[in-house]
Each structure stands twice: as C-alpha cells, then as structure tokens.
Design a protein around this motif. Structure first.
Motif, PDB file in Angstrom:
ATOM      1  N   ILE A  10      26.626  30.288  46.840  1.00  0.00           N
ATOM      2  CA  ILE A  10      25.627  29.216  46.880  1.00  0.00           C
ATOM      3  C   ILE A  10      25.504  28.665  48.298  1.00  0.00           C
ATOM      4  O   ILE A  10      24.395  28.450  48.815  1.00  0.00           O
ATOM      5  N   LYS A  11      26.636  28.461  48.953  1.00  0.00           N
ATOM      6  CA  LYS A  11      26.630  27.893  50.306  1.00  0.00           C
ATOM      7  C   LYS A  11      25.974  28.837  51.306  1.00  0.00           C
ATOM      8  O   LYS A  11      25.187  28.409  52.169  1.00  0.00           O
ATOM      9  N   ASP A  12      26.291  30.151  51.225  1.00  0.00           N
ATOM     10  CA  ASP A  12      25.769  31.121  52.190  1.00  0.00           C
ATOM     11  C   ASP A  12      24.254  31.239  52.141  1.00  0.00           C
ATOM     12  O   ASP A  12      23.618  31.578  53.144  1.00  0.00           O
ATOM     13  N   HIS A  13      23.655  30.972  50.976  1.00  0.00           N
ATOM     14  CA  HIS A  13      22.203  31.135  50.832  1.00  0.00           C
ATOM     15  C   HIS A  13      21.452  29.806  50.813  1.00  0.00           C
ATOM     16  O   HIS A  13      20.220  29.795  50.718  1.00  0.00           O
ATOM     17  N   SER A  14      22.191  28.690  50.890  1.00  0.00           N
ATOM     18  CA  SER A  14      21.521  27.387  50.793  1.00  0.00           C
ATOM     19  C   SER A  14      20.637  27.113  52.010  1.00  0.00           C
ATOM     20  O   SER A  14      19.569  26.499  51.889  1.00  0.00           O
TER      21      SER A  14
ATOM     22  N   GLU B 136      53.477  50.128  34.015  1.00  0.00           N
ATOM     23  CA  GLU B 136      53.178  49.865  35.427  1.00  0.00           C
ATOM     24  C   GLU B 136      51.684  49.613  35.630  1.00  0.00           C
ATOM     25  O   GLU B 136      51.298  48.681  36.349  1.00  0.00           O
ATOM     26  N   ALA B 137      50.845  50.447  35.008  1.00  0.00           N
ATOM     27  CA  ALA B 137      49.396  50.271  35.144  1.00  0.00           C
ATOM     28  C   ALA B 137      48.943  48.967  34.508  1.00  0.00           C
ATOM     29  O   ALA B 137      48.045  48.291  35.027  1.00  0.00           O
ATOM     30  N   PHE B 138      49.582  48.596  33.404  1.00  0.00           N
ATOM     31  CA  PHE B 138      49.226  47.347  32.721  1.00  0.00           C
ATOM     32  C   PHE B 138      49.557  46.145  33.588  1.00  0.00           C
ATOM     33  O   PHE B 138      48.758  45.203  33.698  1.00  0.00           O
ATOM     34  N   ASP B 139      50.728  46.151  34.207  1.00  0.00           N
ATOM     35  CA  ASP B 139      51.126  45.032  35.073  1.00  0.00           C
ATOM     36  C   ASP B 139      50.154  44.865  36.240  1.00  0.00           C
ATOM     37  O   ASP B 139      49.784  43.735  36.604  1.00  0.00           O
ATOM     38  N   GLU B 140      49.731  45.977  36.837  1.00  0.00           N
ATOM     39  CA  GLU B 140      48.767  45.915  37.939  1.00  0.00           C
ATOM     40  C   GLU B 140      47.427  45.373  37.464  1.00  0.00           C
ATOM     41  O   GLU B 140      46.795  44.549  38.135  1.00  0.00           O
ATOM     42  N   ARG B 141      46.994  45.848  36.302  1.00  0.00           N
ATOM     43  CA  ARG B 141      45.677  45.435  35.791  1.00  0.00           C
ATOM     44  C   ARG B 141      45.647  43.957  35.398  1.00  0.00           C
ATOM     45  O   ARG B 141      44.674  43.252  35.686  1.00  0.00           O
ATOM     46  N   ILE B 142      46.702  43.476  34.768  1.00  0.00           N
ATOM     47  CA  ILE B 142      46.684  42.071  34.343  1.00  0.00           C
ATOM     48  C   ILE B 142      46.741  41.138  35.554  1.00  0.00           C
ATOM     49  O   ILE B 142      46.147  40.054  35.548  1.00  0.00           O
ATOM     50  N   MET B 143      47.409  41.571  36.634  1.00  0.00           N
ATOM     51  CA  MET B 143      47.409  40.787  37.865  1.00  0.00           C
ATOM     52  C   MET B 143      46.009  40.745  38.466  1.00  0.00           C
ATOM     53  O   MET B 143      45.556  39.699  38.958  1.00  0.00           O
ATOM     54  N   GLU B 144      45.295  41.894  38.403  1.00  0.00           N
ATOM     55  CA  GLU B 144      43.930  41.941  38.919  1.00  0.00           C
ATOM     56  C   GLU B 144      43.015  41.015  38.127  1.00  0.00           C
ATOM     57  O   GLU B 144      42.179  40.297  38.696  1.00  0.00           O
ATOM     58  N   VAL B 145      43.159  41.014  36.811  1.00  0.00           N
ATOM     59  CA  VAL B 145      42.342  40.148  35.966  1.00  0.00           C
ATOM     60  C   VAL B 145      42.595  38.685  36.299  1.00  0.00           C
ATOM     61  O   VAL B 145      41.657  37.886  36.440  1.00  0.00           O
ATOM     62  N   ARG B 146      43.857  38.319  36.448  1.00  0.00           N
ATOM     63  CA  ARG B 146      44.183  36.928  36.757  1.00  0.00           C
ATOM     64  C   ARG B 146      43.651  36.515  38.129  1.00  0.00           C
ATOM     65  O   ARG B 146      43.187  35.385  38.307  1.00  0.00           O
ATOM     66  N   GLU B 147      43.709  37.432  39.095  1.00  0.00           N
ATOM     67  CA  GLU B 147      43.160  37.133  40.419  1.00  0.00           C
ATOM     68  C   GLU B 147      41.642  36.959  40.360  1.00  0.00           C
ATOM     69  O   GLU B 147      41.087  36.084  41.043  1.00  0.00           O
ATOM     70  N   ASN B 148      40.978  37.776  39.570  1.00  0.00           N
ATOM     71  CA  ASN B 148      39.526  37.634  39.408  1.00  0.00           C
ATOM     72  C   ASN B 148      39.177  36.283  38.791  1.00  0.00           C
ATOM     73  O   ASN B 148      38.228  35.618  39.218  1.00  0.00           O
ATOM     74  N   HIS B 149      39.933  35.895  37.780  1.00  0.00           N
ATOM     75  CA  HIS B 149      39.690  34.592  37.152  1.00  0.00           C
ATOM     76  C   HIS B 149      39.892  33.457  38.158  1.00  0.00           C
ATOM     77  O   HIS B 149      39.079  32.531  38.241  1.00  0.00           O
ATOM     78  N   ALA B 150      40.988  33.534  38.919  1.00  0.00           N
ATOM     79  CA  ALA B 150      41.312  32.462  39.869  1.00  0.00           C
ATOM     80  C   ALA B 150      40.299  32.384  41.007  1.00  0.00           C
ATOM     81  O   ALA B 150      40.026  31.297  41.536  1.00  0.00           O
ATOM     82  N   GLY B 151      39.722  33.533  41.407  1.00  0.00           N
ATOM     83  CA  GLY B 151      38.803  33.545  42.545  1.00  0.00           C
ATOM     84  C   GLY B 151      37.341  33.438  42.190  1.00  0.00           C
ATOM     85  O   GLY B 151      36.489  33.423  43.084  1.00  0.00           O
ATOM     86  N   SER B 152      37.017  33.376  40.898  1.00  0.00           N
ATOM     87  CA  SER B 152      35.609  33.373  40.492  1.00  0.00           C
ATOM     88  C   SER B 152      34.857  32.146  41.003  1.00  0.00           C
ATOM     89  O   SER B 152      33.717  32.257  41.477  1.00  0.00           O
ATOM     90  N   MET B 153      35.468  30.977  40.955  1.00  0.00           N
ATOM     91  CA  MET B 153      34.799  29.761  41.410  1.00  0.00           C
ATOM     92  C   MET B 153      34.580  29.791  42.918  1.00  0.00           C
ATOM     93  O   MET B 153      33.532  29.350  43.421  1.00  0.00           O
ATOM     94  N   GLU B 154      35.536  30.331  43.661  1.00  0.00           N
ATOM     95  CA  GLU B 154      35.397  30.431  45.114  1.00  0.00           C
ATOM     96  C   GLU B 154      34.227  31.346  45.483  1.00  0.00           C
ATOM     97  O   GLU B 154      33.460  31.041  46.401  1.00  0.00           O
ATOM     98  N   VAL B 155      34.093  32.456  44.773  1.00  0.00           N
ATOM     99  CA  VAL B 155      32.979  33.380  45.019  1.00  0.00           C
ATOM    100  C   VAL B 155      31.651  32.692  44.718  1.00  0.00           C
ATOM    101  O   VAL B 155      30.671  32.835  45.463  1.00  0.00           O
ATOM    102  N   TYR B 156      31.618  31.935  43.634  1.00  0.00           N
ATOM    103  CA  TYR B 156      30.390  31.223  43.262  1.00  0.00           C
ATOM    104  C   TYR B 156      30.001  30.208  44.334  1.00  0.00           C
ATOM    105  O   TYR B 156      28.851  30.176  44.787  1.00  0.00           O
ATOM    106  N   GLU B 157      30.951  29.377  44.728  1.00  0.00           N
ATOM    107  CA  GLU B 157      30.652  28.327  45.711  1.00  0.00           C
ATOM    108  C   GLU B 157      30.253  28.917  47.061  1.00  0.00           C
ATOM    109  O   GLU B 157      29.337  28.402  47.718  1.00  0.00           O
ATOM    110  N   LYS B 158      30.917  29.986  47.482  1.00  0.00           N
ATOM    111  CA  LYS B 158      30.580  30.624  48.751  1.00  0.00           C
ATOM    112  C   LYS B 158      29.183  31.240  48.694  1.00  0.00           C
ATOM    113  O   LYS B 158      28.416  31.159  49.652  1.00  0.00           O
TER     114      LYS B 158
END
Length: 265
Positions: free
Chosen positions: A142-146, A118-140
C-alpha cells in the motif's frame, strides 16, 4: 437533461469509478498448528489400489451427409457429429490403518517417516513465516503505490476539473447547443487527455495495491496440504513406508538361521 449536463454525468461517473478502495488487510492465525486426522492405533498400514471402469461422454464423428443438385451431382458434404458414451479404465489407491482408510499425511506421521518429518518441519516453519509476514507485505504494498495513486488523483482532478469548469461556464450562457471555438476545443481535448493520464496512473497504482494485497492474503491463508510433499505422498513411496512400519510392529525376532548337524563318527 441537455447535452452539457449529460457530459458532466459521464465525467463524474468515470472519476468515481477510479476511486475504488483496495482489499482490506489480511487476517492470519496467531499460531498455526497442523492437526493430523488420524492417530496411531498399532494396527498395520496397508496401501491398496484397484482398477475400475467408468463411462464418459465423448464427441465422435457419426457419419457424412452429402448434398446433390437437381441433376444428382455431388455439390458438397458435411460431417455429422454426436455424443457417445465411452467406457474407460481408471485406477485409485488409498492408505489403510487396519481396516480404516486414512490420509497420506497421517500415514507418514504414524510411521514416523524421517524424510517426511524433516520436510514437514521445514514446511510448517514456512507457513508460520508467511502468516507472520503477511501484514508487513500488505502495508509495504500500500505504501509503495500510495505516491503514484496520489499523483493520479491530482492529475485526474486537474484534467477533468478544467473540462468540467468549461462545461459549467458554457452552461451558464444558456445556449444549447454551444458551438465550441478552436480555443475551447483545445481546452476540452486537453482536459480529457490529462484526465485520462491521471485515471491511468490511479488505476495502475490501485492494481499494484491489489496485487500486493492478494499476495498478503495468500500468505495469511497459507496452510499445509498433501501436495506440498510431492513424491513422499506417492503410492510407491507409501508402500515402502508401510512395509518398513509393519516390519517393526510387535518387535518380532528375525528368523533363526539354519544350523548344520554334526555328523556322527
């Protein structure tokens, strides 16, 4: 190079320092899958620990040195320190499948421990969400401080531009050194102050961009490790897991209950 030209070099160098670029965007894997190092072989699991002795270097007090005057009177003292080899006791444990040493996560996976699954399933979902959202965090980030960065560039350009314009005009007089008037002194000081404010704004914005870029990079590089599962990878927990797993190997029947013999009449 005269004094005016030297000052121009300093100003231009300081402005160029503020024009560093933020980190490039992160690269995350398309689909993250964790691979367990060891597979089930059908052999029993065992947790084995042992104590051991090791030596380490420790700084200890070796003695005291006294200082006396010509009359033999004590006038001072100092402590003498040195390095000394000290023996210490340590303890280490490992998980084995049969005779092969394996990692804790593989052992938990082999045993199909429910809490770990159960803990593994939760953790691997968190890792995948972090990977998927990393570019959005980067772009936001850069934009917020431009906007702040652009304001800093403009203010920095105005301040140093005013000061640089005065230096160029002064250099055209071909008089070295030039004694600044009260008005020109105010122009120089004002240009330095405005330029410094612009530089601070620019560097502050750049620092914000780098923090967000670092956060995005950490998200893109996120992966599963044993430290993610806390007590599930402790020696005590794995001993219990190994005991439960071994009890189910081979499908051994439970021992028969003792029956009372009937007394003959």
């Amino acid at each position: 190079m005269n004094a005016r030209a030297s000052m121009m070099v300093v100003v231009l160098g300081f402005a160029a320092f503020g024009c560093a670029i933020p980190k490039p965007p992160p690269t995350a894997p398309d689909e993250y899958e964790y691979t367990f190092e060891h597979k089930r072989t059908g052999e029993p699991l065992k947790v084995q620990g042992e104590s051991f002795t090791y030596t380490t270097t420790q700084r200890v007090e070796l003695g005291e040195q006294q200082y006396r005057d010509s009359q033999g009177r004590l006038v001072g003292s100092s402590r003498i320190y040195g390095n000394q080899q000290v023996a210490r006791r340590g303890y280490a444990w490992d998980v084995y499948q049969g005779t092969q040493r394996i990692d804790a996560l593989s052992a938990l996976h082999i045993a199909r421990d429910q809490a770990f699954e159960e803990a593994f399933d939760e953790r691997i979902m968190e890792v995948r969400e972090n990977h998927a959202g990393s570019m959005e965090v980067y772009e936001k980030g850069i934009k917020d401080h431009s906007g702040k960065r652009s304001t800093g560039i403009i203010v920095m350009g105005v301040g140093y531009g005013v000061m640089g314009g005065w230096l160029i005009a002064a250099a055209a007089t071909r008089e070295d050194p030039i004694l600044p008037t009260a008005g020109s002194t105010a122009i120089i000081i004002g240009g330095v102050v405005v330029g410094a404010i612009g530089t601070w704004l620019y560097q502050s914005a750049l620092g914000g961009m780098r923090r967000e870029a670092n956060k995005a990079t950490q998200m893109a590089n996120d992966k599963i490790t044993a430290s993610d599962f806390g007590k599930l990878t402790s020696e005590k927990y794995l001993r219990d897991v190994a005991r439960a797993y071994n009890a189910g190997l081979g499908g051994a029947a439970p021992p028969a209950k003792a029956t009372k013999k009937k007394k003959k009449k």
